[in-house]
Design a protein around this motif. Sequence first.
Motif, PDB file in Angstrom:
ATOM      1  N   LYS A   1      26.746  16.919  62.125  1.00 36.01           N
ATOM      2  CA  LYS A   1      27.162  16.216  62.946  1.00 36.01           C
ATOM      3  C   LYS A   1      28.453  16.845  63.650  1.00 36.01           C
ATOM      4  O   LYS A   1      29.154  17.017  63.584  1.00 36.01           O
ATOM      5  CB  LYS A   1      27.616  14.984  62.296  1.00 36.01           C
ATOM      6  N   LEU A   2      27.045  17.464  65.011  1.00 38.66           N
ATOM      7  CA  LEU A   2      27.566  18.644  65.701  1.00 38.66           C
ATOM      8  C   LEU A   2      28.934  17.664  66.345  1.00 38.66           C
ATOM      9  O   LEU A   2      29.894  19.063  67.003  1.00 38.66           O
ATOM     10  CB  LEU A   2      26.936  19.040  67.155  1.00 38.66           C
ATOM     11  N   SER A   3      29.354  16.542  66.540  1.00 37.69           N
ATOM     12  CA  SER A   3      30.414  15.717  67.210  1.00 37.69           C
ATOM     13  C   SER A   3      31.039  16.098  67.127  1.00 37.69           C
ATOM     14  O   SER A   3      32.846  16.036  67.470  1.00 37.69           O
ATOM     15  CB  SER A   3      30.475  14.345  67.557  1.00 37.69           C
TER      16      SER A   3
ATOM     17  N   ILE B   1      32.856  19.029  64.921  1.00 38.29           N
ATOM     18  CA  ILE B   1      33.606  20.325  65.434  1.00 38.29           C
ATOM     19  C   ILE B   1      33.773  20.047  66.938  1.00 38.29           C
ATOM     20  O   ILE B   1      34.784  20.394  67.286  1.00 38.29           O
ATOM     21  CB  ILE B   1      32.247  20.898  65.064  1.00 38.29           C
ATOM     22  N   VAL B   2      33.478  18.966  67.790  1.00 41.78           N
ATOM     23  CA  VAL B   2      33.557  19.590  69.043  1.00 41.78           C
ATOM     24  C   VAL B   2      34.980  18.507  69.010  1.00 41.78           C
ATOM     25  O   VAL B   2      36.152  19.397  69.656  1.00 41.78           O
ATOM     26  CB  VAL B   2      32.483  18.664  70.069  1.00 41.78           C
ATOM     27  N   ASN B   3      34.708  17.512  68.688  1.00 42.59           N
ATOM     28  CA  ASN B   3      36.402  16.654  68.440  1.00 42.59           C
ATOM     29  C   ASN B   3      37.741  17.381  68.016  1.00 42.59           C
ATOM     30  O   ASN B   3      38.593  17.782  68.638  1.00 42.59           O
ATOM     31  CB  ASN B   3      36.405  14.980  67.401  1.00 42.59           C
ATOM     32  N   GLU B   4      37.226  18.550  66.661  1.00 41.77           N
ATOM     33  CA  GLU B   4      37.760  19.084  66.034  1.00 41.77           C
ATOM     34  C   GLU B   4      38.337  20.330  66.689  1.00 41.77           C
ATOM     35  O   GLU B   4      39.890  20.392  67.209  1.00 41.77           O
ATOM     36  CB  GLU B   4      37.338  19.839  65.090  1.00 41.77           C
ATOM     37  N   VAL B   5      37.933  20.752  67.692  1.00 43.00           N
ATOM     38  CA  VAL B   5      38.199  21.515  68.982  1.00 43.00           C
ATOM     39  C   VAL B   5      39.045  21.313  69.901  1.00 43.00           C
ATOM     40  O   VAL B   5      39.570  21.903  70.117  1.00 43.00           O
ATOM     41  CB  VAL B   5      37.192  22.376  69.357  1.00 43.00           C
ATOM     42  N   PHE B   6      38.378  20.009  70.412  1.00 41.74           N
ATOM     43  CA  PHE B   6      39.187  19.793  71.908  1.00 41.74           C
ATOM     44  C   PHE B   6      40.812  19.046  71.127  1.00 41.74           C
ATOM     45  O   PHE B   6      41.406  19.064  71.695  1.00 41.74           O
ATOM     46  CB  PHE B   6      37.922  18.109  71.715  1.00 41.74           C
ATOM     47  N   LYS B   7      40.694  18.973  69.870  1.00 39.43           N
ATOM     48  CA  LYS B   7      42.448  18.648  68.843  1.00 39.43           C
ATOM     49  C   LYS B   7      42.942  19.790  69.780  1.00 39.43           C
ATOM     50  O   LYS B   7      44.490  20.084  69.804  1.00 39.43           O
ATOM     51  CB  LYS B   7      42.663  17.947  68.531  1.00 39.43           C
ATOM     52  N   LEU B   8      42.485  20.972  69.272  1.00 41.03           N
ATOM     53  CA  LEU B   8      43.581  21.730  69.110  1.00 41.03           C
ATOM     54  C   LEU B   8      43.519  22.500  70.755  1.00 41.03           C
ATOM     55  O   LEU B   8      43.918  22.991  70.812  1.00 41.03           O
ATOM     56  CB  LEU B   8      42.550  22.946  68.503  1.00 41.03           C
ATOM     57  N   LEU B   9      42.150  22.572  71.465  1.00 39.72           N
ATOM     58  CA  LEU B   9      42.419  22.956  73.140  1.00 39.72           C
ATOM     59  C   LEU B   9      43.794  22.345  73.272  1.00 39.72           C
ATOM     60  O   LEU B   9      44.435  22.500  74.690  1.00 39.72           O
ATOM     61  CB  LEU B   9      40.933  22.700  73.255  1.00 39.72           C
ATOM     62  N   ARG B  10      43.512  21.043  73.293  1.00 42.04           N
ATOM     63  CA  ARG B  10      44.525  19.698  73.915  1.00 42.04           C
ATOM     64  C   ARG B  10      46.108  20.151  73.838  1.00 42.04           C
ATOM     65  O   ARG B  10      46.984  19.943  74.513  1.00 42.04           O
ATOM     66  CB  ARG B  10      44.764  18.430  73.851  1.00 42.04           C
ATOM     67  N   ALA B  11      46.304  20.902  72.209  1.00 41.54           N
ATOM     68  CA  ALA B  11      47.105  20.968  72.174  1.00 41.54           C
ATOM     69  C   ALA B  11      47.851  22.529  72.903  1.00 41.54           C
ATOM     70  O   ALA B  11      48.759  22.863  72.522  1.00 41.54           O
ATOM     71  CB  ALA B  11      47.939  21.222  70.534  1.00 41.54           C
TER      72      ALA B  11
ATOM     73  N   SER C   1      35.458  15.143  78.433  1.00 44.35           N
ATOM     74  CA  SER C   1      33.727  15.720  77.385  1.00 44.35           C
ATOM     75  C   SER C   1      33.291  14.214  77.343  1.00 44.35           C
ATOM     76  O   SER C   1      33.604  13.006  77.398  1.00 44.35           O
ATOM     77  CB  SER C   1      34.258  15.609  75.578  1.00 44.35           C
ATOM     78  N   GLU C   2      31.654  14.372  77.432  1.00 49.16           N
ATOM     79  CA  GLU C   2      30.570  13.395  76.795  1.00 49.16           C
ATOM     80  C   GLU C   2      29.874  14.115  76.076  1.00 49.16           C
ATOM     81  O   GLU C   2      28.966  14.796  76.107  1.00 49.16           O
ATOM     82  CB  GLU C   2      30.183  13.714  78.547  1.00 49.16           C
ATOM     83  N   TYR C   3      29.678  12.716  75.209  1.00 46.53           N
ATOM     84  CA  TYR C   3      29.231  13.212  73.717  1.00 46.53           C
ATOM     85  C   TYR C   3      28.264  12.089  73.173  1.00 46.53           C
ATOM     86  O   TYR C   3      28.635  11.301  72.966  1.00 46.53           O
ATOM     87  CB  TYR C   3      29.552  14.416  73.370  1.00 46.53           C
ATOM     88  N   SER C   4      27.285  12.612  72.992  1.00 47.83           N
ATOM     89  CA  SER C   4      26.559  11.582  71.871  1.00 47.83           C
ATOM     90  C   SER C   4      27.418  11.923  70.310  1.00 47.83           C
ATOM     91  O   SER C   4      27.434  13.115  70.206  1.00 47.83           O
ATOM     92  CB  SER C   4      25.729  11.720  71.787  1.00 47.83           C
ATOM     93  N   ASP C   5      27.469  10.381  69.365  1.00 47.60           N
ATOM     94  CA  ASP C   5      28.035  10.808  68.165  1.00 47.60           C
ATOM     95  C   ASP C   5      26.711  10.935  66.868  1.00 47.60           C
ATOM     96  O   ASP C   5      27.215  10.725  66.016  1.00 47.60           O
ATOM     97  CB  ASP C   5      29.210   9.840  68.097  1.00 47.60           C
ATOM     98  N   SER C   6      25.807  10.995  67.524  1.00 40.16           N
ATOM     99  CA  SER C   6      24.551  10.892  66.515  1.00 40.16           C
ATOM    100  C   SER C   6      23.668  12.172  66.472  1.00 40.16           C
ATOM    101  O   SER C   6      22.116  12.118  65.909  1.00 40.16           O
ATOM    102  CB  SER C   6      24.060   9.436  66.921  1.00 40.16           C
TER     103      SER C   6
END
Length: 789
Positions: free
Chosen positions: A490-492, A494-504, A514-519
């Motif tokens: 589920k690619l979302s 990975i995107v969530n994990e990278v966004f957390k790292l980038l925000r910090a 971010s705009e993405y589908s969760d499925s």
Amino acid sequence: MVHEIMMPWFQEVFLKSSIPMLVFDITDIRKKCKELQQTELIDIDKYINEELFMKQYCYSDLKLQSINKSALELFSLEEKKESCRGLSKSFDSIHDNIRQFILNKIFDEKKSITHEYSCSDSLNNAVKYKLYIDFIQSCEFTFSLISIFDISNYKKSELILTSFVEKYYLLLKTIKDAILIVDIYSGLILEANEKAVEIFKVGMNKLIGEKHTKFFSSDEKLRYEQFFKENIQDDQKSEETINIFIDQGDNNLIPVQIKINAALVGNQRVAQIVLYDMSNRFKMEEGRRLLATAVDQVAESVVITDVYGGIQYVNPAFEDISGYSYTEMLGKNLRVLQSGETPPYHYKLMWDEISAGNVWRGTFTNRKKNGEIYKEEATITPVKDNNDNIISYVAVKRDITQHLLLENQIRQSQKMQAIGTLAGGVAHDFNNILTAIMGYAELSQSQCDEKTLLYSNLSEIIRGADRASKLVDQILKFSRQSEKSVSSLKLSLIVNEVFKLLRASLPANIELVSEYSDSLFVKADPTQMHQIVMNLCTNAYQALEGKGGFIKLRLYQKQLSPKEGVIIGNLPQGSYVCLQVEDNGIGIPPEYMQRIFEPYFTTKKLHEGTGLGLSVVHGIVNDHGGAVTAESVPGRGSRLTVYLPEAKEDFEDNKYESEHSYSKSEGSILVVDDEQPITFFLVQVLEHLGYKVVACVSSQDAYEMFLKKKEEFDLVITDMGMPGMTGLELSEKIKRINPNIPIMLCTGFSEHVTAENYKQMGLSGFVSKPFNAGNLAREVTRVMGASKK
């Protein structure tokens, strides 16, 4: 004398007649004939001889008794004399001929005969006479009345007519058009030539006497009959024609052009019907129509110009490609398409070539009506007339813009392949070095107190070697030759994990959207997907140059058509997950767009970038069966889009093997590696685990050692790439001696043996370099445990 043998009324008619006449006294010769006929009954031979003698020598018995005035005028004689011979050459000739003819015919006892005779007159002109000879009995006299008619003119007319008829029949026979002579009242065919027989597919005997309307189909018959009636109203020559089909039978219709003329021949009105076979013309016209249709429907642009470049014709493909319509381009010069990017000397060379009558081939960079730039491949051919003068030019042009893009993509792939081959060779040697560094650092660290400075320094060495191994791994990932663990992901996540790292880690003046589908799921390696997202976002951050802005990440699904797939990157049609990263930074200059995925290419200053970020993304995406595209407007930002094949969700959890304990063990192991430091490291680790170890730095030495002590060894550990004999070749030779012995392979890089296929190669274990003591101990313990079972 005339009066002695003729009756008075006959004398008057004879003398005043306008018909030239001669009178011969044949009384004596007739008597001799009768006497001779009496002899025939007694002696046939004597009769024959006497008859021949009479025919040859009794001319004197035939005497000219009279000649009328018309005969004197005919032979240019002034008056009748005792003998007219010698006064006229033509008279002498006919006089002798008549006497000979009478002698030859007198035995036939006919009352009248005719005879034609040719001679020359006083002017040596050829004349022809027709003689009517009558034998008349008057009392005791017998005379011959000869009426003479000059038929020279008649014969000339007859000869002319005969010649005309022969020429007419010859013309009728040899003319290429079919000709019928038809009786107008009955409609029957009177005459026909051989071409008519050929075109109607019937014999001459069947054609003559047939109705001329028989050879037309019911649909065409009424038209033909109406045309026939209109053209036989009078005997004037008509120039009207009709195009119609004749029926050869079996519904085989032949196109013909018909012309009809009526005439009066004697008392009979006839019509001459001329049929011109138009089959070849139809085929030529059909060929021209086919050619015109092909030119109209061909995918390439076709342009016809005059000798000055003025446009005379463009086909629909030209309209589609350039955006200009036929009416817009008619009469204009092709210069309207010039974009300014093709050098002027290029056009000069082209004109020099085609003006000399040669074919020119080359490319242009042109501009469409909407301003879009496109490249064309063109072939321009001069068109010449019968005098070899150039009258126009034909240009066949093909839009090669997409073709060039595909060529660039192929060239890019070839570059990646070349870099990958280089990376594989470097990785093998580099991993051997890192194995030695990490191994000996660990061995040294195990003999130090954790609180000492030496232990801390060794830890830094191990961490540096680990970072170096990750760099090697990154190079291999870029070259698409590294191993990967593929699962339904589920690619979302990975995107969530990278966004957390980038925000910090990113400054507060950079907005993350971010705009993405969760499925959405893809078949991918989680680590590599993390690397893709991280590299794209890092690239976007660097484009902002610390001035603030936004980084927008979208994750969505898209259905690609076959054409879209080819344009994007030779992708098959289907459903794709799109990962798109957009920024509003400085953008990418157009001249760099074709090179941004090349390895080590960077526009940054020295020490500010390696040029591997987008290259790694390109390599990973291609390895997963996808493609990556880039769009940019200098000064406004960039947008990079990754296309990955969509996958279904996999509900099975990944199962990992539990770690084996690697406490003290026992057994004998043969170790071979051409790198002495690695061999020594392996010996120390294995002996520390309690194994008895024999080490070799040559595959040949290891094989000879195994031959000597084949019963002593419990495991063979071999490197892959060694001089003389590779690890696989050594494994095969050992297996021939002892098929049950386990063999474990250690390699820095191999295209043939991986963690997924080593068992298919007949190997029992596999460990990739660089590895530490723990990795080695776990794999050796697993293999030894499995062999004991």
